[in-house]
Design a protein around this motif. Structure first.
Motif, PDB file in Angstrom:
ATOM      1  N   SER A 170     -12.273 -19.898  47.236  1.00 53.17           N
ATOM      2  CA  SER A 170     -12.004 -19.252  45.944  1.00 53.17           C
ATOM      3  C   SER A 170     -10.624 -19.671  45.461  1.00 53.17           C
ATOM      4  N   ILE A 171     -10.485 -19.758  44.147  1.00 49.65           N
ATOM      5  CA  ILE A 171      -9.175 -20.011  43.544  1.00 49.65           C
ATOM      6  C   ILE A 171      -8.534 -18.655  43.287  1.00 49.65           C
ATOM      7  N   VAL A 174      -3.540 -19.418  39.813  1.00 46.88           N
ATOM      8  CA  VAL A 174      -3.102 -20.672  39.212  1.00 46.88           C
ATOM      9  C   VAL A 174      -1.772 -20.418  38.523  1.00 46.88           C
ATOM     10  N   VAL A 183      -2.228 -24.622  42.265  1.00 44.40           N
ATOM     11  CA  VAL A 183      -3.460 -23.882  42.541  1.00 44.40           C
ATOM     12  C   VAL A 183      -3.454 -23.340  43.965  1.00 44.40           C
ATOM     13  N   VAL A 185      -5.641 -21.869  46.801  1.00 39.33           N
ATOM     14  CA  VAL A 185      -7.042 -21.835  47.206  1.00 39.33           C
ATOM     15  C   VAL A 185      -7.160 -21.023  48.485  1.00 39.33           C
ATOM     16  N   VAL A 196      -9.117 -30.026  44.996  1.00 33.91           N
ATOM     17  CA  VAL A 196      -9.112 -29.384  43.676  1.00 33.91           C
ATOM     18  C   VAL A 196      -9.389 -30.454  42.631  1.00 33.91           C
ATOM     19  N   ASN A 260       0.092 -24.569  48.176  1.00 32.78           N
ATOM     20  CA  ASN A 260      -0.717 -24.777  46.982  1.00 32.78           C
ATOM     21  C   ASN A 260      -1.017 -26.254  46.737  1.00 32.78           C
ATOM     22  N   GLN A 275     -11.832 -26.472  39.809  1.00 30.44           N
ATOM     23  CA  GLN A 275     -12.808 -26.066  40.827  1.00 30.44           C
ATOM     24  C   GLN A 275     -12.318 -26.587  42.178  1.00 30.44           C
ATOM     25  N   ALA A 276     -12.501 -25.769  43.222  1.00 30.73           N
ATOM     26  CA  ALA A 276     -12.045 -26.133  44.562  1.00 30.73           C
ATOM     27  C   ALA A 276     -13.226 -26.260  45.515  1.00 30.73           C
ATOM     28  N   SER A 289     -16.111 -23.754  44.276  1.00 34.76           N
ATOM     29  CA  SER A 289     -15.676 -22.394  43.960  1.00 34.76           C
ATOM     30  C   SER A 289     -16.061 -22.040  42.523  1.00 34.76           C
TER      31      SER A 289
END
Length: 344
Positions: A170-171, A174, A183, A185, A196, A260, A275-276, A289
């Protein structure tokens, strides 16, 4: 002197009882603590091991085989036999190879395996040991063949099949920076890689129009000067990889546990979709994610950011950095910067 002499004989008898062949394995495959991890995508890929032996087996073969059980026995019908070096075989070096698929097939319907599994149906982790076993010489004079087999191979290589992808990450946060997004994660397992991806959100009227929401942005843009450093892997890969985006995708990777992931080279004021994913040690890739939108923002500079974040500015000559007041401002700025770093 009789008792020490008897003890010496017993020691010598024990020593000769351990004579016999030895086999040393080496591998060009990447191994961690003698464990070669294989993802599902490589289930059918051969794993090659070189061997070197010294000595001969006692009236029997030296067996090189793969098992889910213990080394040091004669291979079972459900083990994968790679080589059988009988007494007539004088080779001292050689190579054996096998695939996880072959090892799975050899297990068959053995009682410890349940139903027959293949690369496609084996959905849990399983480990195979690379073994060398033989009968050794023993007895009081070291001339008698032992009835049982012994493990004569080293080091203890294991091929671990890991078909399970990592859990979806999940992120969590940010942080908007100048031409970049930092970011955070969550959910990455140890010894994995965090990936990412970022692409511009398609604006209204474009071929791939999407929403222009600023979800996940941080209002203190550019104030987090230590949100994490870029760790390679950045580049443009393909296009439209993220739904509702347009243009190329920037992809940045970083080892888990190293802070990060910072996506650099972005345009201030433009909203990007992030998106991760996680790649584990075996090479398995998680599902993506939940996507998050964020916008990099031009920084006003360190001191301006400090003031915007609640810091106090002093007028007069103190503002130029002179005297006690100026020193107090600089000290406060240092404390503020340190606290910002801890937050990231």
């Amino acid at each position: 002197m009789r008792l020490p002499f008897i003890g010496l004989l017993l020691f010598a008898s024990t020593a000769v009882a351990q004579t016999g062949p030895t086999v040393v394995f080496t591998s060009s495959s990447t191994a961690t603590n003698n464990t070669v991890t294989v993802p599902k995508s490589e289930c059918g890929q051969e794993r090659r091991f070189s061997w070197q032996r010294s000595g001969s087996a006692c009236e029997d073969s030296i067996y090189l085989y793969v098992t889910t059980g213990s080394c040091g026995t004669r291979p079972a019908s459900t083990d994968l036999v790679l080589a059988s070096l009988d007494t007539a075989n004088t080779a001292t070096t050689g190579v054996v190879d096998f695939t996880v698929g072959e090892a799975l097939a050899a297990r068959g319907g053995n009682s410890d395996a349940g139903t027959v599994t293949t690369c496609d149906t084996q959905d849990t982790e399983i480990s195979f040991k690379l073994c060398a076993s033989a009968r050794r010489l023993g007895g009081s004079l070291g001339l008698d063949c032992q009835e049982t087999f012994s493990n004569v191979g080293s080091p203890p290589f294991v091929v671990k099949y890991d078909p399970q992808p990592p859990a979806t990450p999940s992120i969590a946060k940010v942080i908007a920076r100048d031409s970049a997004l930092s970011v955070q994660v969550d959910g990455a397992e140890a010894n994995s890689t965090v990936v990412v991806e970022a692409a511009r959100v398609a604006t209204a009227g474009s071929d791939d129009a999407g929403t222009d929401a600023d979800a996940g942005t941080d209002t203190d843009a550019g104030t987090d000067v230590d949100a994490g450093t870029e760790d390679g892997g950045q580049g443009l890969v393909g296009a439209l990889a993220l739904e509702g985006t347009t243009g190329p995708v920037t992809r940045v990777t970083k080892a888990s546990g190293e802070g990060n992931v910072v996506v650099n080279g972005l345009t201030n004021g433009v909203t990007y979709r992030l998106q991760a994913t996680i790649i584990d040690a075996a090479g398995n890739v998680s599902t993506g994610s939940t996507q998050v939108d964020a916008t990099p923002v031009k920084s006003n500079g360190l001191f301006d950011a400090y003031v915007e974040d609640g810091g106090q500015e002093r007028g007069g000559c103190a503002a130029t950095g002179g005297g006690i007041a100026g020193g107090a401002v600089l000290a406060a700025l240092g404390i503020w910067l340190s606290s910002r770093r801890k937050v990231s």
